[in-house]
Design an enzyme around this catalytic site. Sequence first.
Site, short mmCIF file in Angstrom:
data_model
loop_
_atom_site.label_atom_id
_atom_site.label_comp_id
_atom_site.label_asym_id
_atom_site.label_seq_id
_atom_site.Cartn_x
_atom_site.Cartn_y
_atom_site.Cartn_z
N ARG A 1 0.84 -1.20 0.00
CA ARG A 1 0.00 0.00 0.00
C ARG A 1 0.89 1.26 0.00
NH1 ARG A 1 -0.73 4.74 2.73
NH2 ARG A 1 -0.29 3.65 4.69
N ASP A 2 1.58 1.48 1.10
CA ASP A 2 2.32 2.74 1.24
C ASP A 2 3.51 2.81 0.28
OD1 ASP A 2 2.89 5.21 2.26
OD2 ASP A 2 3.88 4.49 4.07
N HIS B 1 3.41 3.90 12.94
CA HIS B 1 3.89 3.92 11.55
C HIS B 1 4.96 5.00 11.46
CE1 HIS B 1 3.24 3.67 7.09
NE2 HIS B 1 3.68 4.91 7.15
N HIS C 1 8.59 6.65 9.63
CA HIS C 1 9.38 6.74 8.40
C HIS C 1 10.86 6.88 8.76
CE1 HIS C 1 5.96 7.95 5.42
NE2 HIS C 1 5.80 6.77 5.95
N CYS D 1 5.05 9.34 1.59
CA CYS D 1 3.76 9.97 1.39
C CYS D 1 3.87 10.95 0.24
CB CYS D 1 3.30 10.70 2.65
SG CYS D 1 1.76 11.62 2.39
N ASN E 1 10.00 4.66 3.99
CA ASN E 1 9.49 3.86 5.08
C ASN E 1 10.64 3.15 5.79
OD1 ASN E 1 6.53 3.79 5.41
ND2 ASN E 1 6.57 3.37 3.20
#
Lengths: 309, 309
Positions: free
Chosen positions: B11-12, B208, B210, B241, B250
């Site tokens: 996803r990310d 979450h 980074h 993002c 990430n």
Amino acid sequence: MDVLVSEVGPRDGLQSIRRIMPLEAKKAWIAAEAAAGVREIEVGSFVPASVLPQLADTAEVVAFAKTIPGLEVAVLVPNARGAEAAIRAGADKLTLPLSVSETHSLANLRRTHVQVLDEAKRIADMIRDLPEGERPHFEGSLSTVFGCTLEGAIPDAQVARLAESLMAAGCDEVGLSDTTGYADPSAVKRLIALVRGVVGEKGLTGIHLHNTRGLGLANVLAALESGLTTVDSSLGGIGGCPFAPGASGNIVTEDLVFMLQAMGLKTGIDLEALLKVRSILEEALPGEPLYGFTPDAGLPLNFVPEEVR
Amino acid sequence: MDVLVSEVGPRDGLQSIRRIMPLEAKKAWIAAEAAAGVREIEVGSFVPASVLPQLADTAEVVAFAKTIPGLEVAVLVPNARGAEAAIRAGADKLTLPLSVSETHSLANLRRTHVQVLDEAKRIADMIRDLPEGERPHFEGSLSTVFGCTLEGAIPDAQVARLAESLMAAGCDEVGLSDTTGYADPSAVKRLIALVRGVVGEKGLTGIHLHNTRGLGLANVLAALESGLTTVDSSLGGIGGCPFAPGASGNIVTEDLVFMLQAMGLKTGIDLEALLKVRSILEEALPGEPLYGFTPDAGLPLNFVPEEVR
């Protein structure tokens, strides 16, 4: 809390780069980092030029660095002969590495533990005879302490015994060095407790960590939480240990200082000025890979860097 | 202690790569990571295909992932309409992001706080009406919680109020998300304490983070020390993002799992098998930069990986 960021790039960084940085570039680098507020720099190593030609000008580098007011000028010495040269050059701090892995000690320094401890004793004796005010600080660095690429894990008892032996030989303190990039936060905490149990709190204040597996700053956090106050790092993350295959990557000074300041810890360093020093490396070592995330990402919006007097 | 590594790469990671990964490659990636022991994977996002064409096949990905026994299939939903599609597809966990920075919320989701909270309430109502056993877990993720690239720092009171509002709207729990890579270990500890003070321990278990400024794993350590047990990461560190300029990177799943296992924490993941999954990304996304130190350096000599049943 104050943290002493000890820049080791001019020694640990340059020794693992084949290219030889010109003396003038080294001077510019050291002067710029000191001007940015870095208070301790390991500027070279007194090893034979045939072994590390990149550091053959260490005496001249020390002489230059000593002209910078307030800078602690550190050097690595592999033995008593190197220490003699370091003292002659006027270094403020000598670090003698002792690989707790004897296999690595033989590969790196070509000496057994007993031989290295004997060198430590000779160095301590040499320093003791100096007039007060001229005595450099003398650290014995326990290298490969988190494991060795040749031997794997090293027994705790061996680490404890060697820490004790270095202090008995006359070191002012010992340091921990993750030569191989094997450390993890739990091991950092465990080994600090182990070694401080032997040498006391004042006998261990600093740590040299690598970022080989990306855990460098997590390991720094563990070390700070365990009470250590001196952390080695290298501008642009250059360096590693040429004698430990696959073990490259010092902690990046720029990212380290960003983390410390973001946490509200005092470093005395002007972060914006430090980030600009990187251009000296880019110019003097064209094409050489430089590491670090903060230089690419920049500082967070409205980030308030530490106020440096 | 058990740590749940929640893989968010599909996803990310993929949403911030222009190229569209073919459905078959996504399936192979998810299957391989699940086979390596990863127990939760965020497989996609139910946003309009016009916004993120890379994730247009999320319903098919969920359907495939649901065939893998024991895998928690998570998805991101931007609103109630997305949640409806996610529920129809059979997702096990829905995450609704709420940017604590209202400026970022408007830029990212084009909604005010009140509008997002209204969506949260509609989603919670929708879930409540489902038969037991079909109800997905519903998390409200407090994004830009460590600061916003548009607004800078967000006041604690605002974060606390929004955490409370998400729970009041009917979320099962909230999460913290360092959308912009602004977090540092002290901020991680401070915000966990702040939010848990509002929602309780069970109301906040995951984070979450980074690696934008290299502090990713240090921040993970701080989160673990504060009692969190779920950590998001992305294989090869892909992602970030796309709506927060300069905020890429990430946490690398491979480095995270190495750190956790080196610390003796249980992940249920076969690290050697995990490292091999990387080749699927290399093949499916040729030329796309993959990050991570452990994949390059390899595991330490005599490293004993976690025994996975």
